[in-house]
Design an enzyme around this catalytic site. Structure first.
Site, PDB file in Angstrom:
ATOM      1  N   THR A  24       4.969  -0.391  -1.340  1.00 43.14           N
ATOM      2  CA  THR A  24       3.803  -0.104  -2.185  1.00 43.14           C
ATOM      3  C   THR A  24       3.545  -1.177  -3.244  1.00 43.14           C
ATOM      4  O   THR A  24       4.401  -2.007  -3.547  1.00 43.14           O
ATOM      5  CB  THR A  24       3.996   1.244  -2.922  1.00 43.14           C
ATOM      6  OG1 THR A  24       5.082   1.124  -3.835  1.00 43.14           O
ATOM      7  CG2 THR A  24       4.254   2.377  -1.948  1.00 43.14           C
ATOM      8  N   ASP A  25       2.338  -1.088  -3.803  1.00 46.35           N
ATOM      9  CA  ASP A  25       1.990  -1.936  -4.941  1.00 46.35           C
ATOM     10  C   ASP A  25       2.409  -1.210  -6.225  1.00 46.35           C
ATOM     11  O   ASP A  25       3.054  -0.160  -6.173  1.00 46.35           O
ATOM     12  CB  ASP A  25       0.496  -2.287  -4.927  1.00 46.35           C
ATOM     13  CG  ASP A  25      -0.422  -1.063  -5.033  1.00 46.35           C
ATOM     14  OD1 ASP A  25       0.041   0.035  -5.426  1.00 46.35           O
ATOM     15  OD2 ASP A  25      -1.617  -1.215  -4.720  1.00 46.35           O
ATOM     16  N   HIS A  26       2.029  -1.728  -7.372  1.00 48.11           N
ATOM     17  CA  HIS A  26       2.448  -1.129  -8.656  1.00 48.11           C
ATOM     18  C   HIS A  26       1.857   0.255  -8.892  1.00 48.11           C
ATOM     19  O   HIS A  26       2.379   1.026  -9.690  1.00 48.11           O
ATOM     20  CB  HIS A  26       2.095  -2.064  -9.811  1.00 48.11           C
ATOM     21  CG  HIS A  26       2.850  -3.358  -9.763  1.00 48.11           C
ATOM     22  ND1 HIS A  26       4.188  -3.438 -10.015  1.00 48.11           N
ATOM     23  CD2 HIS A  26       2.448  -4.615  -9.446  1.00 48.11           C
ATOM     24  CE1 HIS A  26       4.599  -4.685  -9.872  1.00 48.11           C
ATOM     25  NE2 HIS A  26       3.563  -5.427  -9.524  1.00 48.11           N
ATOM     26  N   ALA A  27       0.784   0.591  -8.193  1.00 44.76           N
ATOM     27  CA  ALA A  27       0.151   1.904  -8.349  1.00 44.76           C
ATOM     28  C   ALA A  27       0.728   2.936  -7.381  1.00 44.76           C
ATOM     29  O   ALA A  27       0.288   4.083  -7.368  1.00 44.76           O
ATOM     30  CB  ALA A  27      -1.358   1.781  -8.140  1.00 44.76           C
ATOM     31  N   VAL A  29       0.529   2.714  -4.101  1.00 44.35           N
ATOM     32  CA  VAL A  29      -0.293   2.737  -2.890  1.00 44.35           C
ATOM     33  C   VAL A  29       0.311   1.766  -1.883  1.00 44.35           C
ATOM     34  O   VAL A  29       0.698   0.649  -2.247  1.00 44.35           O
ATOM     35  CB  VAL A  29      -1.757   2.339  -3.218  1.00 44.35           C
ATOM     36  CG1 VAL A  29      -2.597   2.238  -1.959  1.00 44.35           C
ATOM     37  CG2 VAL A  29      -2.362   3.336  -4.199  1.00 44.35           C
TER      38      VAL A  29
END
Length: 156
Positions: A24-27, A29
């Site tokens: 995932t990314d930092h959010a 997602v």
């Protein structure tokens, strides 16, 4: 002929995955590159289940490079979600071997759909590295053609 978006249950290969922090990314997602990695993993696992390990294919001097890829995102995949990747193989079109896949959430919603086309390449000399000659094959070796037929029939 069946629609590429609507496989028969009997010809669908399945790979179960969970979205982990590294996907995932930092959010939280799922990162777009993870979709590609899972698509390749699904193809390699299905080919092995059909009786032809990709490592054996490579050792014999063959590769199945991707020559076309389309990925349609419908819903975000989030950290912690369990996903089933469903894939099926369509009949060869000329030199290309088309695969369809979809990323399905536990409630049945399709989060993403993918279309991938592969071709068969033979490496002659040089072990596949620098100095190897590459040939695009129009005629597939019998063992690989038989494995593709098994892929099209599905795991059942």
């Amino acid at each position: 002929m069946q629609s590429p978006k609507e496989p028969q249950a009997s010809n669908t290969w399945r790979l179960q995955r969970r979205v982990l922090p590294q996907h995932t990314d930092h959010a939280g997602v799922m990162w777009h590159g993870t979709y590609l990695a899972w698509l390749e993993e699904a193809r390699v696992e299905a080919l092995a289940a059909a009786g032809l390990a990709y490592a054996d294919l490579s050792a014999a001097g063959y590769e199945l490079p991707v020559v076309r890829l389309a990925l349609d995102y419908r819903q975000a995949l989030l950290h912690g979600e369990s996903i089933q990747l469903e894939s099926w193989v369509l009949p060869r079109r000329g030199l290309k071997l088309p695969w369809q896949s979809r990323f399905v959430k536990p409630d049945g919603r399709v989060a993403a759909e993918a279309s991938v086309e592969l071709v068969l390449v033979k490496f002659d000399g040089g072990g596949g590295g620098v100095g190897s000659e590459r040939r695009l094959l129009r005629q597939w070796p019998e063992a690989l053609a038989a494995a593709v037929e098994r892929l099209q029939r599905g795991p059942a």
